[in-house]
Design a protein around this motif. Structure first.
Motif, PDB file in Angstrom:
ATOM      1  N   MET A   1      42.431   8.100  51.270  1.00 28.98           N
ATOM      2  CA  MET A   1      43.594   7.127  50.974  1.00 28.98           C
ATOM      3  C   MET A   1      43.221   6.041  51.692  1.00 28.98           C
ATOM      4  O   MET A   1      42.939   6.097  52.989  1.00 28.98           O
ATOM      5  N   ARG A   2      43.767   4.908  51.099  1.00 25.25           N
ATOM      6  CA  ARG A   2      43.863   3.852  51.501  1.00 25.25           C
ATOM      7  C   ARG A   2      44.938   3.650  52.795  1.00 25.25           C
ATOM      8  O   ARG A   2      45.886   4.402  52.709  1.00 25.25           O
ATOM      9  N   ASP A   3      44.721   2.928  53.751  1.00 25.79           N
ATOM     10  CA  ASP A   3      45.456   2.981  54.979  1.00 25.79           C
ATOM     11  C   ASP A   3      46.507   1.700  54.835  1.00 25.79           C
ATOM     12  O   ASP A   3      46.195   0.713  55.067  1.00 25.79           O
ATOM     13  N   PRO A   4      47.892   2.117  54.196  1.00 25.04           N
ATOM     14  CA  PRO A   4      48.903   0.912  54.095  1.00 25.04           C
ATOM     15  C   PRO A   4      49.310   0.252  55.450  1.00 25.04           C
ATOM     16  O   PRO A   4      49.895  -0.744  55.411  1.00 25.04           O
ATOM     17  N   ASN A   5      48.936   0.972  56.394  1.00 21.50           N
ATOM     18  CA  ASN A   5      49.371   0.474  57.885  1.00 21.50           C
ATOM     19  C   ASN A   5      48.465  -0.619  58.198  1.00 21.50           C
ATOM     20  O   ASN A   5      48.859  -1.210  59.361  1.00 21.50           O
ATOM     21  N   ALA A   6      47.405  -0.711  57.687  1.00 23.91           N
ATOM     22  CA  ALA A   6      46.176  -1.839  58.163  1.00 23.91           C
ATOM     23  C   ALA A   6      46.836  -3.028  58.069  1.00 23.91           C
ATOM     24  O   ALA A   6      46.241  -3.648  59.099  1.00 23.91           O
ATOM     25  N   GLU A  17      47.060   1.441  67.003  1.00 22.12           N
ATOM     26  CA  GLU A  17      46.133   2.248  67.453  1.00 22.12           C
ATOM     27  C   GLU A  17      46.849   3.541  68.023  1.00 22.12           C
ATOM     28  O   GLU A  17      46.396   4.696  67.769  1.00 22.12           O
ATOM     29  N   ARG A  18      47.908   3.474  68.607  1.00 21.57           N
ATOM     30  CA  ARG A  18      48.616   4.508  69.143  1.00 21.57           C
ATOM     31  C   ARG A  18      49.102   5.389  67.903  1.00 21.57           C
ATOM     32  O   ARG A  18      49.221   6.587  68.052  1.00 21.57           O
ATOM     33  N   TYR A  19      49.921   4.878  66.981  1.00 23.70           N
ATOM     34  CA  TYR A  19      50.602   5.405  66.112  1.00 23.70           C
ATOM     35  C   TYR A  19      49.607   6.232  65.065  1.00 23.70           C
ATOM     36  O   TYR A  19      49.864   7.363  64.687  1.00 23.70           O
ATOM     37  N   ARG A  20      48.375   5.740  65.023  1.00 28.33           N
ATOM     38  CA  ARG A  20      47.509   6.424  63.983  1.00 28.33           C
ATOM     39  C   ARG A  20      47.129   7.887  64.309  1.00 28.33           C
ATOM     40  O   ARG A  20      46.635   8.601  63.821  1.00 28.33           O
ATOM     41  N   THR A  21      47.355   8.040  65.793  1.00 30.94           N
ATOM     42  CA  THR A  21      46.935   9.444  66.493  1.00 30.94           C
ATOM     43  C   THR A  21      48.202  10.428  66.341  1.00 30.94           C
ATOM     44  O   THR A  21      48.046  11.637  66.775  1.00 30.94           O
ATOM     45  N   THR A  22      49.456  10.152  66.058  1.00 28.93           N
ATOM     46  CA  THR A  22      50.421  11.079  65.976  1.00 28.93           C
ATOM     47  C   THR A  22      50.801  11.810  64.878  1.00 28.93           C
ATOM     48  O   THR A  22      49.889  11.628  63.807  1.00 28.93           O
TER      49      THR A  22
END
Length: 523
Positions: A1-6, A17-22
């Motif tokens: 899926m496309r990452d809308p947070n990018a 970078e921190r959030y993407r691991t949560t």
């Protein structure tokens, strides 16, 4: 899926970078991206389940070997999406004829085991018709589609566009902010009026014993910055013990804490929790201790108060087993001086109150009591009937409120008033022709009046719209057979088995009709 947070990353790289691991960021996605192999036999049903990956596709395989053909079972479903980050658990979704269902098995991370989905651990038959509705999805995925009117798990296309909880789910739509290169500001969550600030978290972390959607509102329309309680009210039994053992009832428990009562609106979810990241396991105790010491900061307190145990939560926040999710514990946010990790007794009776001290009107409180009545609380049914009749009168009939009339029909039917119940169901169906509660229960009344053709029409409507309504399908097949419609009865039973292949009663009935031991007609 496309990452809308990018799109947020260039200016907010560290947070991104921190959030993407949560767990929140990884709460859903394509099944192959969240593939966990499974191979276990469920003792109560004897079904052997396997989850496998083949050439980029993930499959649920199920089988029960038996000398009796009626007991034997074998099949598979392609799993399309996963739900759950895997920190606490994970399950999968599959699609059949446009309808979306949850897989019957879950991965429970704390015990590192596969088992049946919550509330199905003792099932003797495989549950394959657990519907996936937008209300469940919006707390695990983003840009969730609206279900079609016919059924809560029927979607025109994919049930959601983006896996996990995106930045926009909490911070609001960023289109204007991005287009203006930051000149149009995003929501300042901390600056919002407290109830609107808290609503950002509470729309997923508030459960209650009953949830009631307010008249004319739809939860799908809630956006960050709104007051959640303009959309829904949540009810608990007065005097309930903390969270009631519910897995997502942190807020109800926190409201009972002296910490919250003394701090007021200054204490919110993000006082202690960082939604953009979690502390490393080795830093967790120190991280939360510092949160406590923000308020418990009198001279010498930190040095003198149990220096041998820095984990404040171990003594002041209980971790009892969950009442609604198997193999899981609840961190009870009722912060107390003395705690017990024993299972919290589930409150099943008493006076209901709206969470947050909100004064509910007769309609909303009546619908909450009606939900308790559906669970077998006789006293609740009496209270619900009185409140909803009063609400109906106050709103001059409230003819557009299908939920009120469907529940009034149920309560009057329960109270031995079939004619009055039928009137309520008919009003409900005028307001919402797809109301399965109103149509299904009205069919029962018509069958009781020997109006089998009308009962058949109503049950067919329910089952045609929603194949997970197996009770309506079974009743339809019985009436069709009684009316001499053998072909119709068999078609109904075959459709039931298409969606629920382990339904023993349905298999037996279909076999009897085909063998001629059960004759159709003569009613």
């Amino acid at each position: 899926m496309r990452d809308p947070n990018a799109a947020c990353a260039p200016c907010h790289r560290e947070i991104y970078e921190r959030y993407r691991t949560t767990p929140m960021a990884n709460a859903s996605g394509f099944a192959v991206e969240g593939f966990l192999p499974a191979d276990f036999v469920h003792a109560a049903s004897g079904v052997h389940y396997r989850v496998t990956e083949e050439a980029g596709n993930v499959w649920l395989n199920y089988e029960r070997e038996s000398a009796s053909p009626d007991k034997a079972l074998k099949g598979q479903q392609e799993l399309r999406y996963f739900i759950g980050s895997g920190k606490r658990g994970r399950t999968y979704l599959f699609e059949q004829s446009g309808y979306w269902f949850e897989a019957p098995i879950n991965w429970y991370a704390k015990k590192q085991i596969w088992d049946m989905a919550p509330n199905h651990t003792a099932d003797k038959e495989m549950p394959l018709t657990m519907p996936v509705d937008p209300g469940c999805l919006h707390c695990h995925a983003s840009d969730v589609a609206r279900s079609l009117p016919e059924a809560r798990n029927l979607y025109a296309a994919a049930p959601f566009a983006h896996g996990g909880i995106t930045c926009a789910a909490c911070h609001g739509n960023a289109d204007a902010h991005l287009a203006s290169k930051g000149k149009v500001h995003m929501l300042d969550i901390d600056a919002m009026y407290p109830v609107r600030r808290d609503s950002v978290c509470l729309n997923c972390h508030l459960e209650g014993q009953a949830a009631v959607i307010r008249n004319g509102r739809e939860m799908e329309n809630f956006t960050p910055g709104d007051d959640l309680f303009d959309y829904a009210l949540y009810f608990v039994y007065r005097g309930e013990n903390g969270s009631g053992g519910r897995a997502t009832s942190q807020w109800e428990a926190l409201l009972r804490s002296e910490c919250k009562m003394k701090s007021g609106d200054r204490l919110t979810c993000t006082t202690c929790h960082d939604p953009h990241g979690s502390p490393a396991p080795e830093n967790k105790v120190a991280f939360y201790r510092q949160k406590c010491l923000q308020c418990h900061n009198t001279a010498g307190f930190a040095e003198k108060h149990h220096p041998e145990n820095a984990d404040c939560t171990a003594c002041h926040m209980a971790r009892p087993p969950s009442n609604d999710i198997a193999h899981e514990q609840v961190t009870d946010h009722w912060i107390k001086k003395r705690i017990s990790n024993e299972r919290v007794p589930l409150a099943v009776s008493g006076e209901l109150e709206a969470v947050g001290g909100i004064i509910a009107d007769d309609r909303d409180l009546g619908l909450a009591y009606a939900q308790m009545a559906e669970r077998g609380n006789q006293q609740a049914s009496v209270r619900a009937l009185s409140l909803l009749e009063r609400a109906e009168h106050a709103e001059s009939g409230a003819r557009h409120d299908h939920e009120l009339h469907a529940e009034l029909g149920f309560l009057k039917q329960l109270n031995g008033q079939p004619a009055a119940a039928a009137e309520e169901y008919q009003v409900a169906l005028e307001a919402d022709p797809c109301s399965s509660l109103a149509a299904g229960d009205l069919a029962l009344l018509r069958a009781g009046q020997l109006q089998y053709t009308e009962a058949s029409r109503l049950w067919k409507q329910v089952f045609d719209h929603d194949p997970s309504q197996l009770g309506a399908g079974r009743n339809l097949a019985i009436v069709e057979c009684g009316l001499g419609e053998k072909g119709g009865a068999l078609a109904t039973l075959d459709r039931m088995l298409e969606f629920s292949p382990d339904d023993e009663e349905t298999k037996a009935m279909a076999g009897q009709i085909r063998a001629g031991s059960r004759k159709c007609g003569g009613r």
